[in-house]
Design a protein around this motif. Structure first.
Motif, mmCIF file in Angstrom:
data_model
loop_
_atom_site.group_PDB
_atom_site.id
_atom_site.type_symbol
_atom_site.label_atom_id
_atom_site.label_comp_id
_atom_site.label_asym_id
_atom_site.label_seq_id
_atom_site.Cartn_x
_atom_site.Cartn_y
_atom_site.Cartn_z
ATOM 1 N N GLY A 13 -15.447 -16.743 -6.010
ATOM 2 C CA GLY A 13 -15.336 -15.354 -6.084
ATOM 3 C C GLY A 13 -14.116 -14.737 -5.956
ATOM 4 O O GLY A 13 -13.030 -15.288 -5.385
ATOM 5 N N GLN A 37 -9.565 -7.308 -13.418
ATOM 6 C CA GLN A 37 -10.801 -7.070 -12.335
ATOM 7 C C GLN A 37 -10.486 -5.734 -11.929
ATOM 8 O O GLN A 37 -9.465 -5.085 -11.864
ATOM 9 C CB GLN A 37 -10.357 -8.223 -11.026
ATOM 10 N N THR A 88 -21.799 -2.379 -6.168
ATOM 11 C CA THR A 88 -20.985 -3.639 -5.851
ATOM 12 C C THR A 88 -20.000 -4.259 -6.870
ATOM 13 O O THR A 88 -20.245 -4.007 -8.102
ATOM 14 C CB THR A 88 -21.744 -4.779 -5.277
ATOM 15 N N TYR A 90 -19.249 -7.425 -7.022
ATOM 16 C CA TYR A 90 -19.615 -8.580 -7.329
ATOM 17 C C TYR A 90 -20.933 -8.726 -7.734
ATOM 18 O O TYR A 90 -21.881 -8.212 -7.739
ATOM 19 C CB TYR A 90 -19.627 -9.222 -5.731
ATOM 20 N N ARG A 91 -20.779 -10.070 -8.655
ATOM 21 C CA ARG A 91 -22.135 -10.299 -9.311
ATOM 22 C C ARG A 91 -23.228 -10.637 -8.491
ATOM 23 O O ARG A 91 -24.193 -10.473 -8.857
ATOM 24 C CB ARG A 91 -21.565 -11.491 -10.356
ATOM 25 N N TRP A 156 -19.822 -8.525 -15.658
ATOM 26 C CA TRP A 156 -19.677 -9.666 -14.898
ATOM 27 C C TRP A 156 -19.944 -10.935 -15.657
ATOM 28 O O TRP A 156 -20.296 -12.146 -15.337
ATOM 29 C CB TRP A 156 -20.732 -9.934 -13.840
ATOM 30 N N GLU A 167 -17.554 -13.752 -10.983
ATOM 31 C CA GLU A 167 -18.138 -13.071 -9.701
ATOM 32 C C GLU A 167 -17.588 -11.670 -9.565
ATOM 33 O O GLU A 167 -18.417 -10.996 -8.939
ATOM 34 C CB GLU A 167 -17.862 -14.073 -8.517
ATOM 35 N N GLN A 168 -16.402 -11.423 -10.043
ATOM 36 C CA GLN A 168 -15.648 -10.166 -9.791
ATOM 37 C C GLN A 168 -15.777 -9.432 -10.968
ATOM 38 O O GLN A 168 -15.733 -9.896 -12.129
ATOM 39 C CB GLN A 168 -14.249 -10.342 -9.301
#
Ligand code: ARG
Length: 263
Positions: A13, A37, A88, A90-91, A156, A167-168
């Motif tokens: 991640g 990203q 978020t 993140y995944r 994602w 993950e990003q």
């Protein structure tokens, strides 16, 4: 070598690049479907559709209680086991993982190749809007984009045709493709329910697990990630649900509620 580190970055991640000297970080930026990203603050309407704890589709916030996704993300899932993660980058962490009340796929959705690949999800409670949680605009009915207009798709999903997921949160900018050109490329299937985006040379595209996510132009969600041939394959394009074509349908579903539609 760099591919290997790219894979490590995915596995660990966004925390992984923090170990590295700042100057090295861009080298590890995974660009396999040509993306980069991004931070959720750039696309605060982006949400993760989560089933039994795992993100498997994207979605976009269209009102304080409704998230829009692809119908092909909904068969077989139950409201009880489905959650929406908002706010978020993140995944699998951050933001808020929220319960839902109702999943409503398009009545005439049978298989995504036949169109109507759109679904609405009602949240259990209204979303609180912040700089990481915001609705996106809907296009006017049948508003159509010219070929060449650049749209941004986020998700994602897989970094290559065979994975893994990111993950990003990633974004890729792809031009809208003329519907006839897209129809020719696939030799069928593409109709008014769909819009296409991508490069003839391939290299930049959405991929598995990006489904349901938004294709956006000027803060307006023009498409929903729907299908393709592999990912970023030359001579093919990404196919998206033509949201403008479903504006009436969306409106109709929201009408019987007191919920506000943001346009
Ligand atoms: N159907 C895929 C999913 O379930 C998305 C496919 C998008 N493919 C593409 N090449 N644009 O995640």
């Amino acid at each position: 070598m760099w591919t290997f580190f790219g894979v490590l970055l995915v596995v660990f991640g966004a925390g992984f690049p923090a170990f590295l000297p700042t100057g090295l970080r861009p080298i590890f930026d995974p660009r396999i479907v040509g993306g980069k990203q991004i931070n959720i603050t750039e696309v605060p309407y982006m949400v993760a559709v989560v089933y039994y704890g795992a993100q498997y589709c994207g979605g976009s916030i269209i009102s304080d209680v409704v998230v829009m996704t692809a119908a092909h993300c909904t068969p077989g899932i139950t409201e009880r086991r489905t959650k929406i993660r908002v706010g978020t980058s993140y995944r699998s962490g951050g933001g808020e993982l929220l319960p839902i009340k109702k999943i409503l796929p398009h009545e005439n959705y049978e298989h995504y190749l036949e169109g109507n690949d759109i679904a609405l999800i009602w949240m259990e409670s209204p979303l609180v809007f912040t700089d990481t949680v915001q609705p996106v605009n809907l296009p006017a009915l049948d508003f159509s984009l010219d070929a060449g207009v650049v749209a941004r798709v986020t998700g994602w999903g897989y970094l290559t045709t065979n994975g893994p997921s990111s993950e990003q949160l990633m974004a890729v900018d792809v031009p809208i493709v003329d519907r006839d050109v897209c129809y020719e490329a696939f030799r069928a299937w593409v109709n008014m329910d769909m819009i296409c985006a991508g490069f003839t040379a391939g290299g930049k595209d959405a991929c598995q697990m990006d489904s349901g996510g938004p294709l956006v132009v000027n803060d307006t969600v023009m498409g929903i990630v729907s299908w393709g041939n592999g990912c970023a394959t030359p001579n093919y394009y990404g196919v998206y649900t033509n949201v403008a074509h479903f504006r009436d349908w969306i409106e109709d579903k929201l009408e019987n509620s007191t919920w506000i539609i943001h346009n």
